[in-house]
Design a protein around this motif. Structure first.
Motif, mmCIF file in Angstrom:
data_model
loop_
_atom_site.group_PDB
_atom_site.id
_atom_site.type_symbol
_atom_site.label_atom_id
_atom_site.label_comp_id
_atom_site.label_asym_id
_atom_site.label_seq_id
_atom_site.Cartn_x
_atom_site.Cartn_y
_atom_site.Cartn_z
ATOM 1 N N THR A 230 23.875 -18.122 14.243
ATOM 2 C CA THR A 230 24.850 -18.269 13.151
ATOM 3 C C THR A 230 25.640 -19.564 13.305
ATOM 4 O OG1 THR A 230 25.045 -15.878 12.933
ATOM 5 C CG2 THR A 230 26.834 -17.216 12.000
ATOM 6 N N ALA A 231 26.130 -19.803 14.492
ATOM 7 C CA ALA A 231 26.943 -21.010 14.735
ATOM 8 C C ALA A 231 26.107 -22.267 14.531
ATOM 9 C CB ALA A 231 27.522 -20.959 16.157
ATOM 10 N N TRP A 232 24.849 -22.237 15.016
ATOM 11 C CA TRP A 232 23.994 -23.422 14.867
ATOM 12 C C TRP A 232 23.712 -23.694 13.397
ATOM 13 C CZ3 TRP A 232 19.152 -24.269 12.795
ATOM 14 C CH2 TRP A 232 18.595 -25.512 13.082
ATOM 15 N N ALA A 233 23.429 -22.612 12.643
ATOM 16 C CA ALA A 233 23.123 -22.774 11.226
ATOM 17 C C ALA A 233 24.314 -23.329 10.456
ATOM 18 C CB ALA A 233 22.689 -21.433 10.636
ATOM 19 N N ILE A 234 25.503 -22.863 10.782
ATOM 20 C CA ILE A 234 26.705 -23.362 10.103
ATOM 21 C C ILE A 234 26.900 -24.843 10.392
ATOM 22 C CG2 ILE A 234 29.223 -23.212 10.070
ATOM 23 C CD1 ILE A 234 28.885 -20.180 10.493
ATOM 24 N N LEU A 235 26.665 -25.258 11.607
ATOM 25 C CA LEU A 235 26.885 -26.665 11.955
ATOM 26 C C LEU A 235 25.760 -27.557 11.434
ATOM 27 C CD1 LEU A 235 28.158 -26.371 15.651
ATOM 28 C CD2 LEU A 235 29.496 -27.005 13.642
ATOM 29 N N SER A 236 24.523 -27.109 11.611
ATOM 30 C CA SER A 236 23.384 -27.986 11.311
ATOM 31 C C SER A 236 22.843 -27.802 9.895
ATOM 32 C CB SER A 236 22.248 -27.727 12.303
ATOM 33 O OG SER A 236 22.688 -27.957 13.622
ATOM 34 N N PRO A 242 23.474 -27.933 3.397
ATOM 35 C CA PRO A 242 23.476 -29.113 4.272
ATOM 36 C C PRO A 242 24.118 -28.864 5.620
ATOM 37 C CG PRO A 242 25.190 -29.283 2.628
ATOM 38 C CD PRO A 242 24.429 -28.045 2.277
ATOM 39 N N GLY A 243 25.031 -27.887 5.749
ATOM 40 C CA GLY A 243 25.720 -27.610 6.990
ATOM 41 C C GLY A 243 26.976 -28.457 7.120
ATOM 42 N N VAL A 244 27.800 -28.087 8.086
ATOM 43 C CA VAL A 244 29.087 -28.758 8.293
ATOM 44 C C VAL A 244 28.879 -30.212 8.653
ATOM 45 C CG1 VAL A 244 31.117 -28.849 9.777
ATOM 46 C CG2 VAL A 244 30.284 -26.632 8.956
ATOM 47 N N LEU A 245 27.912 -30.537 9.486
ATOM 48 C CA LEU A 245 27.689 -31.927 9.897
ATOM 49 C C LEU A 245 27.312 -32.805 8.688
ATOM 50 C CD1 LEU A 245 25.784 -31.392 13.281
ATOM 51 C CD2 LEU A 245 28.081 -32.345 12.959
ATOM 52 N N LEU A 279 30.815 -32.383 17.332
ATOM 53 C CA LEU A 279 30.120 -31.208 16.806
ATOM 54 C C LEU A 279 28.606 -31.367 16.875
ATOM 55 C CD1 LEU A 279 32.365 -30.367 13.706
ATOM 56 C CD2 LEU A 279 32.200 -29.124 15.883
ATOM 57 N N SER A 280 28.133 -32.622 16.820
ATOM 58 C CA SER A 280 26.686 -32.858 16.974
ATOM 59 C C SER A 280 26.236 -32.442 18.387
ATOM 60 C CB SER A 280 26.355 -34.324 16.718
ATOM 61 O OG SER A 280 26.609 -34.658 15.378
ATOM 62 N N GLU A 281 27.094 -32.757 19.360
ATOM 63 C CA GLU A 281 26.763 -32.354 20.747
ATOM 64 C C GLU A 281 26.737 -30.832 20.872
ATOM 65 O OE1 GLU A 281 29.620 -34.216 23.248
ATOM 66 O OE2 GLU A 281 28.821 -36.255 22.958
ATOM 67 N N VAL A 282 27.730 -30.172 20.267
ATOM 68 C CA VAL A 282 27.768 -28.713 20.304
ATOM 69 C C VAL A 282 26.540 -28.124 19.625
ATOM 70 C CG1 VAL A 282 29.004 -26.665 19.505
ATOM 71 C CG2 VAL A 282 30.281 -28.613 20.425
ATOM 72 N N LEU A 286 23.782 -25.702 21.233
ATOM 73 C CA LEU A 286 23.478 -24.398 20.655
ATOM 74 C C LEU A 286 21.988 -24.274 20.361
ATOM 75 C CD1 LEU A 286 26.452 -23.953 18.140
ATOM 76 C CD2 LEU A 286 26.019 -22.624 20.221
ATOM 77 N N GLY A 287 21.406 -25.331 19.891
ATOM 78 C CA GLY A 287 19.987 -25.288 19.602
ATOM 79 C C GLY A 287 19.162 -25.111 20.856
ATOM 80 N N ALA A 288 19.569 -25.829 21.911
ATOM 81 C CA ALA A 288 18.836 -25.697 23.166
ATOM 82 C C ALA A 288 19.006 -24.298 23.742
ATOM 83 C CB ALA A 288 19.328 -26.739 24.167
#
Length: 557
Positions: A230-236, A242-245, A279-282, A286-288
């Protein structure tokens, strides 16, 4: 030796004061006059049982007091001090109080003492020889001591006892070594086993906390996976969003186009770009992490198994894992100490063997000397017995090997064959009261070698004899009195005439009752007492015979 004896309210004696000679004192008097009470008083001073029935009728208590002195005053003072008392002007005051009701009390040297202390005094300084008082032969130890006295074994016994004490110390050292070795071996086994368990698990500091966290993570892996997705999808973003990024990138570009219109717009763009970088690092992490999540239940089982291993160690050496690791460190240090200690008992055992060999060598020397002395002692006593109207009696002294002990490795048994053909029996069983006293007289004469501080008291020594045998008994008592104090209770004038002092016990009857008095006699009074003992009266013939006895004894009237 006993200088004075005072009795108050003992049996038929209201009050009597006796002064004894340092040599031979004869106590005489008619049968029933109360001579037994004097012996009873002496027995009380040596720790004998105090019977309330001894108290004179109508009195609250009976009292016996004695004054003892010794040639070796220093030795007497040392013994008295060890027993809790002191000497008074060179004399030891001893007392026994017997109440008509209640417990008897004993005093020695100004202090209250147990009756057992008076018994020790008797063993050391006073021996009573009567039908029921054969202290000298009452046990194998006393019989062995009598033989050693005769053989003059003091120096040899001293060397043996020093060797025996050394052997006891060596045995104790060996026992201590073996006990210590067994204890250390047990301790080493316990430490090694504990370290083996710990090394097999090989725990790390903090591992228990790590495993607890990991167990919780694995137990909730599905919830964790959903949260990460969920967190990864929201960011990416995804296919539909498009996501937060993406939104932040568009915001940055939009503001960047108008940044020339205000300095603050450039600051906003910088802040948005920094947020995009963080946030890109986070999102990347999260993806890893999404890819690393594994729901294999075997991983959780492995963590639980590892935690169980640590729990076993913490129960044994904990309560915490840090405690387990600290115990292991101490255990390794203690094992190193134990391994550095000597492991051989050879040196200790060899010292014990040398001490045992020396004790056995001296014990063998003692046995050989005792066996030689046994024959000589028996021959000496038997020669005396023949002179004391016991011609058919034969004393036997037997020395037999036994295990090593404080006095050697021998059992000494003294027996008596009362007449030819009779089997040897223990002396107390083979002789009557009078015979027993004469046997002890013969033994004491044989043992008397040098002046000492002992007092010998003989009762019934003249029972059943007379004439030349009585003269011999008197002579032997006088011989013994040259080296020790001797007190004899006698019915024979031949015995009493040889005494340095004669005390007459008599009973006086009045309207108020009967009482016993003790009187020292000399001169004409003594001649009359001896005449009474000879003939029952004071006839001229009896008085002449009494004077002849005194002259023959060479003691004066």
């Amino acid at each position: 030796m006993i200088e004075e004896l005072t009795l108050r309210n003992i049996g038929v004696i209201e009050r009597a004061e006796l002064a004894f000679s340092p040599g031979l004192t004869a106590i005489t008097g008619e049968t029933g006059a109360g001579k037994t009470m004097i012996l009873t008083g002496l027995g009380l001073l040596t720790g004998r049982r105090a019977d309330p029935a001894l108290v004179r009728a109508g009195q609250e208590q009976g009292v016996v007091e004695g004054v003892l002195t010794a040639r070796d005053e220093a030795e007497l003072a040392e013994w008295a001090a060890a027993s809790g008392g002191t000497l008074d002007d060179g004399a030891l005051l001893v007392g026994r109080t017997v109440p008509a009701n209640g417990r008897a009390r004993a005093h020695l040297g100004g202090r209250a003492v147990p009756a057992a202390t008076l018994a020790e005094l008797g063993d050391r300084y006073i021996t009573i020889h009567g039908q029921a008082d054969q202290q000298r032969l009452r046990s194998p130890a006393h019989q062995r001591a009598a033989l050693d006295d005769f053989a003059d074994h003091g120096e040899l016994l001293g060397r043996y006892r020093a060797a025996w004490d050394r052997l006891q110390r060596c045995r104790a050292d060996l026992a201590d070594w073996e006990a210590t070795a067994a204890r250390l071996a047990a301790e080493r086994d316990r430490l090694a086993a504990g370290l083996g368990d710990i090394d097999a698990v090989a725990p790390r500091a903090g591992e228990d906390d790590e495993l607890r966290t990991r167990a919780e993570r694995l137990a909730n892996i599905e919830d964790l996976r959903v949260a990460l997705e969920t967190a990864w999808a929201i960011l990416s973003g995804g296919d539909d969003a498009p996501g937060v990024l993406g939104d932040l990138s568009r915001s940055s570009r939009a503001l960047g186009g108008v940044a020339r219109y205000g300095a603050e717009i450039g600051d906003w763009v910088s802040a948005i770009d920094q947020a995009i970088t963080l946030l890109s690092e986070v999102a990347n992490e999260l993806g890893a992490s999404r890819g690393e999540l594994d729901a294999d239940p075997r991983l959780l089982d492995e963590v639980h198994a590892r935690r169980a291993q640590l729990a076993v160690l913490m129960r044994s050496h904990g309560p915490t894992l840090d405690d387990v690791l600290s115990w292991a460190e101490r255990a390794r240090a203690r094992l190193a100490e134990i391994d550095a200690l000597p492991t051989s008992r050879q040196a200790v055992a060899e010292e014990e063997a040398r001490a045992r060999d020396e004790a056995e060598r001296l014990a063998a020397e003692l046995r050989e000397s005792r066996r030689r002395a046994a024959g000589a002692l028996a021959e000496t006593v038997n020669r005396e017995l023949r002179r004391l109207a016991m011609r058919g009696a034969h004393l036997h002294v037997r020395v037999e090997p036994t295990s090593l002990g404080p006095s050697g490795a021998d059992d000494v048994t003294i027996t008596l064959a009362p007449h030819p053909g009779a089997p040897p029996l223990p002396v107390a069983s083979a002789a009557s009261g009078g015979e027993l006293s004469r046997i002890m007289l013969a033994l004491e004469v044989a043992l008397a070698r040098r002046p000492g501080d002992h007092t010998f008291i003989f009762d019934e020594v003249d029972a059943g004899i007379g004439g030349s045998a009585a003269v011999e008994v008197g002579r032997r008592l006088r011989d013994l009195s040259r080296v020790h104090q001797v007190v004899v209770v006698t019915h024979l004038a031949q015995v009493a005439a040889g005494a340095d002092r004669q005390l007459v016990v008599s009973k006086r009857v009045s309207d108020s009752g009967a009482t016993t008095v003790v009187t020292a006699v000399s001169g004409a009074e003594r001649e009359r007492e001896l005449a009474r003992m000879l003939a029952g009266d004071e006839s001229p013939t009896a008085l002449r015979h009494a004077k002849e006895l005194l002259a023959r004894a060479d003691v004066g009237p």
